[in-house]
Design a protein around this motif. Structure first.
Motif, PDB file in Angstrom:
ATOM      1  N   VAL A  60       0.856  -1.246   0.007  1.00 31.66           N
ATOM      2  CA  VAL A  60      -0.099  -0.008   0.022  1.00 31.66           C
ATOM      3  C   VAL A  60       0.905   1.168  -0.045  1.00 31.66           C
ATOM      4  N   ILE A  61       0.723   2.087  -1.068  1.00 31.18           N
ATOM      5  CA  ILE A  61       1.314   3.437  -1.123  1.00 31.18           C
ATOM      6  C   ILE A  61       0.612   4.545  -0.521  1.00 31.18           C
ATOM      7  N   ASP A  62       1.021   5.382   0.131  1.00 29.83           N
ATOM      8  CA  ASP A  62       0.375   6.548   0.697  1.00 29.83           C
ATOM      9  C   ASP A  62      -1.179   6.236   1.309  1.00 29.83           C
ATOM     10  N   GLY A  63      -1.260   5.116   1.624  1.00 32.14           N
ATOM     11  CA  GLY A  63      -2.594   4.772   2.323  1.00 32.14           C
ATOM     12  C   GLY A  63      -3.754   4.564   1.234  1.00 32.14           C
ATOM     13  N   LYS A  64      -3.390   4.630  -0.044  1.00 30.07           N
ATOM     14  CA  LYS A  64      -4.454   4.685  -1.037  1.00 30.07           C
ATOM     15  C   LYS A  64      -3.925   3.671  -2.309  1.00 30.07           C
ATOM     16  N   ARG A  65      -2.869   4.068  -2.704  1.00 25.45           N
ATOM     17  CA  ARG A  65      -2.498   3.406  -3.915  1.00 25.45           C
ATOM     18  C   ARG A  65      -1.770   1.879  -3.917  1.00 25.45           C
ATOM     19  N   PHE A  66      -2.082   1.085  -4.639  1.00 21.63           N
ATOM     20  CA  PHE A  66      -1.703  -0.178  -4.256  1.00 21.63           C
ATOM     21  C   PHE A  66      -0.527  -0.458  -5.442  1.00 21.63           C
ATOM     22  N   GLN A  67       0.563  -1.188  -4.978  1.00 23.22           N
ATOM     23  CA  GLN A  67       1.574  -1.771  -6.020  1.00 23.22           C
ATOM     24  C   GLN A  67       1.801  -3.151  -5.894  1.00 23.22           C
ATOM     25  N   TRP A  68       1.984  -3.761  -7.102  1.00 22.26           N
ATOM     26  CA  TRP A  68       2.214  -5.158  -7.128  1.00 22.26           C
ATOM     27  C   TRP A  68       3.754  -5.277  -7.526  1.00 22.26           C
ATOM     28  N   SER A  69       4.451  -6.538  -6.985  1.00 22.79           N
ATOM     29  CA  SER A  69       5.826  -6.730  -7.221  1.00 22.79           C
ATOM     30  C   SER A  69       5.550  -8.280  -7.992  1.00 22.79           C
ATOM     31  N   GLN A  70       6.515  -8.472  -8.846  1.00 23.42           N
ATOM     32  CA  GLN A  70       6.350  -9.846  -9.522  1.00 23.42           C
ATOM     33  C   GLN A  70       7.535 -10.583  -8.750  1.00 23.42           C
ATOM     34  N   SER A  71       7.531 -11.727  -9.606  1.00 28.17           N
ATOM     35  CA  SER A  71       8.414 -12.915  -9.060  1.00 28.17           C
ATOM     36  C   SER A  71       9.972 -12.387  -9.061  1.00 28.17           C
ATOM     37  N   GLU A  72      10.602 -12.776  -8.051  1.00 21.69           N
ATOM     38  CA  GLU A  72      12.117 -12.359  -7.822  1.00 21.69           C
ATOM     39  C   GLU A  72      12.671 -13.118  -6.758  1.00 21.69           C
ATOM     40  N   LYS A  73      13.883 -13.649  -7.118  1.00 24.27           N
ATOM     41  CA  LYS A  73      14.671 -14.763  -6.382  1.00 24.27           C
ATOM     42  C   LYS A  73      15.320 -13.693  -5.112  1.00 24.27           C
ATOM     43  N   LEU A  74      15.551 -14.211  -3.926  1.00 29.58           N
ATOM     44  CA  LEU A  74      16.038 -13.507  -2.820  1.00 29.58           C
ATOM     45  C   LEU A  74      17.330 -13.655  -2.558  1.00 29.58           C
ATOM     46  N   ASP A  75      18.242 -12.704  -2.732  1.00 23.70           N
ATOM     47  CA  ASP A  75      19.903 -12.990  -2.622  1.00 23.70           C
ATOM     48  C   ASP A  75      20.173 -13.490  -0.921  1.00 23.70           C
TER      49      ASP A  75
END
Length: 340
Positions: A60-75
């Motif tokens: 949640v960005i600024d309490g209103k907008r949504f941001q999706w993140s896609q597949s990513e390997k974690l180092d």
């Protein structure tokens, strides 16, 4: 509240693939728990090495907008996430400013395969009950989807899921292709990395069934599938197409890397002990998977390469592109090409 909750559960269980299920789960958790961020992590354990991938995330960005993140390997996965995956227990920590991070394990066949991570201002008892319930629904439905996507004998992906999986891979390639900002000169200076599709067929498998029976044949298929599962990466897609035929789809790599990988796999098969069979070999045909290819065309190309390998002695590896190049009339400058 109850009607909205029931509607969300119905929506969650209407999905027919894992990707849709995961996005519906994250949306539902955010809607009813009000977290700042929620993510799904999966274990990619292979050869006793634990790798972790963030499959999908919602912030949640600024309490209103949504941001999706896609597949990513974690180092560098967090110690709490690793502890959750290893122990299959809920892990929760709270910082001085009251922000709570919580990891809830996801299991499949009683084995931890991932975790749901929640960032919030602290969950009350009612929110914790809801979160655990959503995770249980996800686990149960994931089990059903997993069973529907798998071959009953070998546990590999089945033929019915092939078109969908390959289409998803090609779509990702198209997105990546459009996002590429490197100049043409930069691309020419680097070795080409593309996805690959390989068709694999057990040599003289009919003789195994004829001489030793179908029970022995099934055991051979099962052992070969286990060898494939332990040898290839967790991110590689392994399908049983039926009978003694398998299809493998690999992440982007150079032709040299794929050739070395498959040659080593063929050698491992030669050295594997199968019931009654003194020596088992496989033939493999390989084709490129381009960002704008039709799945059926890629499959046909790999099938032609496989046919060539079997017609020329079996226990061989053949690349379709090399086969086509070798079939073209040679000029004086051509020196020929070694297919295998």
């Amino acid at each position: 509240m109850q009607e909205e909750l029931l509607h969300s559960v119905v929506k969650l269980t209407k999905t027919r693939d894992v990707d849709s299920l995961e996005s519906s789960l994250l949306s539902t958790i955010h809607e009813f728990i009000g977290c700042q961020a929620v993510s799904i992590y999966k274990s990619l354990s292979a050869n006793d090495v634990l790798e972790v991938e963030c499959c999908l995330g919602l912030e949640v960005i600024d309490g209103k907008r949504f941001q999706w993140s896609q597949s990513e390997k974690l180092d560098n996965p967090s110690p709490e996430l690793l502890s959750c995956l290893n122990s299959a227990c809920i892990i929760a920590i709270q910082s001085n400013d009251g922000v709570e991070k919580r990891w809830v394990p996801i299991t499949l066949s009683d084995k931890p395969i991932g975790a749901i991570a929640i960032v919030s201002k602290g969950l009350g008892s009612a929110e914790q009950v809801l979160l655990n319930a959503f995770c249980c629904i996800y686990e149960n439905y994931l089990t059903i989807l997993h069973e529907n996507e798998r071959d009953k004998l070998t546990g590999l992906l089945n033929r019915q899921t092939f078109d969908k999986k390959l289409k998803q891979l090609i779509e990702k390639q198209v997105v990546k292709h459009h996002k590429t900002t490197k100049s043409k000169k930069d691309r020419q200076n680097q070795k080409e990395t593309v996805s690959w599709l390989a068709m694999l067929d057990i040599d003289h498998f009919k003789q195994v069934n004829d001489n030793y029976g179908h029970v022995c044949g099934d055991e051979v298929l099962l052992i070969l599938a286990q060898v494939m599962h332990s040898y290839f990466r967790p991110t590689d897609l392994l399908f049983r197409f039926g009978g003694e035929e398998f299809v493998l789809v690999f992440e982007p790599a150079t032709v040299e890397e794929i050739e070395a990988l498959l040659n080593q796999f063929m050698e491992q098969v030669r050295n594997t002990k199968f019931p009654f069979v003194k020596k088992l070999t496989v033939s493999i045909g390989v084709a490129k998977v381009g960002p704008y290819d039709f799945p059926i065309h890629v499959l046909e190309n790999a099938d032609k390469a496989l046919y060539f390998a079997k017609e020329n002695g079996r226990d061989k590896l053949c690349f379709y592109e090399q086969m086509v190049k070798a079939d073209k009339p040679q000029t004086e400058d051509d020196s020929g090409i070694d297919l295998f």
